[in-house]
Structures are given as C-alpha cells and as structure tokens.
Design an enzyme around this catalytic site. Structure first.
Site, mmCIF file in Angstrom:
data_model
loop_
_atom_site.group_PDB
_atom_site.id
_atom_site.type_symbol
_atom_site.label_atom_id
_atom_site.label_comp_id
_atom_site.label_asym_id
_atom_site.label_seq_id
_atom_site.Cartn_x
_atom_site.Cartn_y
_atom_site.Cartn_z
ATOM 1 N N TYR A 27 31.637 -31.770 1.044
ATOM 2 C CA TYR A 27 30.815 -31.467 2.218
ATOM 3 C C TYR A 27 30.953 -32.443 3.375
ATOM 4 O O TYR A 27 30.459 -32.163 4.456
ATOM 5 C CB TYR A 27 29.339 -31.366 1.813
ATOM 6 C CG TYR A 27 29.083 -30.108 1.028
ATOM 7 C CD1 TYR A 27 28.854 -28.902 1.673
ATOM 8 C CD2 TYR A 27 29.133 -30.108 -0.355
ATOM 9 C CE1 TYR A 27 28.663 -27.732 0.968
ATOM 10 C CE2 TYR A 27 28.941 -28.946 -1.077
ATOM 11 C CZ TYR A 27 28.704 -27.766 -0.407
ATOM 12 O OH TYR A 27 28.525 -26.606 -1.112
ATOM 13 N N GLY A 29 32.805 -33.727 6.316
ATOM 14 C CA GLY A 29 33.880 -33.187 7.136
ATOM 15 C C GLY A 29 33.542 -31.755 7.504
ATOM 16 O O GLY A 29 32.410 -31.311 7.362
ATOM 17 N N GLY A 31 33.150 -27.847 7.303
ATOM 18 C CA GLY A 31 32.925 -26.849 6.258
ATOM 19 C C GLY A 31 32.338 -27.456 5.000
ATOM 20 O O GLY A 31 31.785 -28.545 5.014
ATOM 21 N N HIS A 47 22.858 -32.736 5.223
ATOM 22 C CA HIS A 47 23.049 -32.712 6.670
ATOM 23 C C HIS A 47 23.576 -31.347 7.119
ATOM 24 O O HIS A 47 23.129 -30.804 8.126
ATOM 25 C CB HIS A 47 24.013 -33.810 7.106
ATOM 26 C CG HIS A 47 24.344 -33.738 8.550
ATOM 27 N ND1 HIS A 47 25.489 -33.139 9.006
ATOM 28 C CD2 HIS A 47 23.667 -34.148 9.643
ATOM 29 C CE1 HIS A 47 25.503 -33.195 10.326
ATOM 30 N NE2 HIS A 47 24.412 -33.804 10.738
ATOM 31 N N ASP A 48 24.508 -30.778 6.358
ATOM 32 C CA ASP A 48 25.056 -29.462 6.714
ATOM 33 C C ASP A 48 23.989 -28.374 6.679
ATOM 34 O O ASP A 48 24.079 -27.389 7.405
ATOM 35 C CB ASP A 48 26.193 -29.072 5.768
ATOM 36 C CG ASP A 48 27.477 -29.840 6.032
ATOM 37 O OD1 ASP A 48 27.518 -30.613 7.012
ATOM 38 O OD2 ASP A 48 28.432 -29.667 5.256
#
Length: 50
Positions: A27, A29, A31, A47-48
């Site tokens: 996760y 980077g 995508g 965070h994503d």
C-alpha cells in the site's frame, strides 16, 4: 493529503518518504491491494482509506 503524510514519515522515521517508501509493501506508493505486510504498510493502507 500526500504531502502531509510524507512530512509525517520524515519526522517519525527520519527517512525521506518516497525513496524509501514509494514502492514499499502492498500500500505504500500508488494503488494497493491485498493484506498489509507489516505495521508500516498498514499505516499506508489506513492513509489510502481516508
């Protein structure tokens, strides 16, 4: 945002975020998919999701 997340990584880990974590785990980077491989990758996953 991504800029603030990078500043937090620099402050906490003492490393530049993109050279060290730009392609780390599943996760960190661009995508992401699968199960986070460790606590650092989990932080990127969280965070994503926000």
């Amino acid at each position: 945002d991504l800029w603030q997340f990078g500043k937090m990584i620099l402050k906490v880990a003492g490393k530049l975020p993109f050279p060290y974590y730009g392609a780390y785990g599943c996760y960190c980077g661009w995508g992401g998919r699968g199960k986070p491989k460790d606590p650092t990758d989990r932080c990127c996953f969280v965070h994503d999701c926000c």
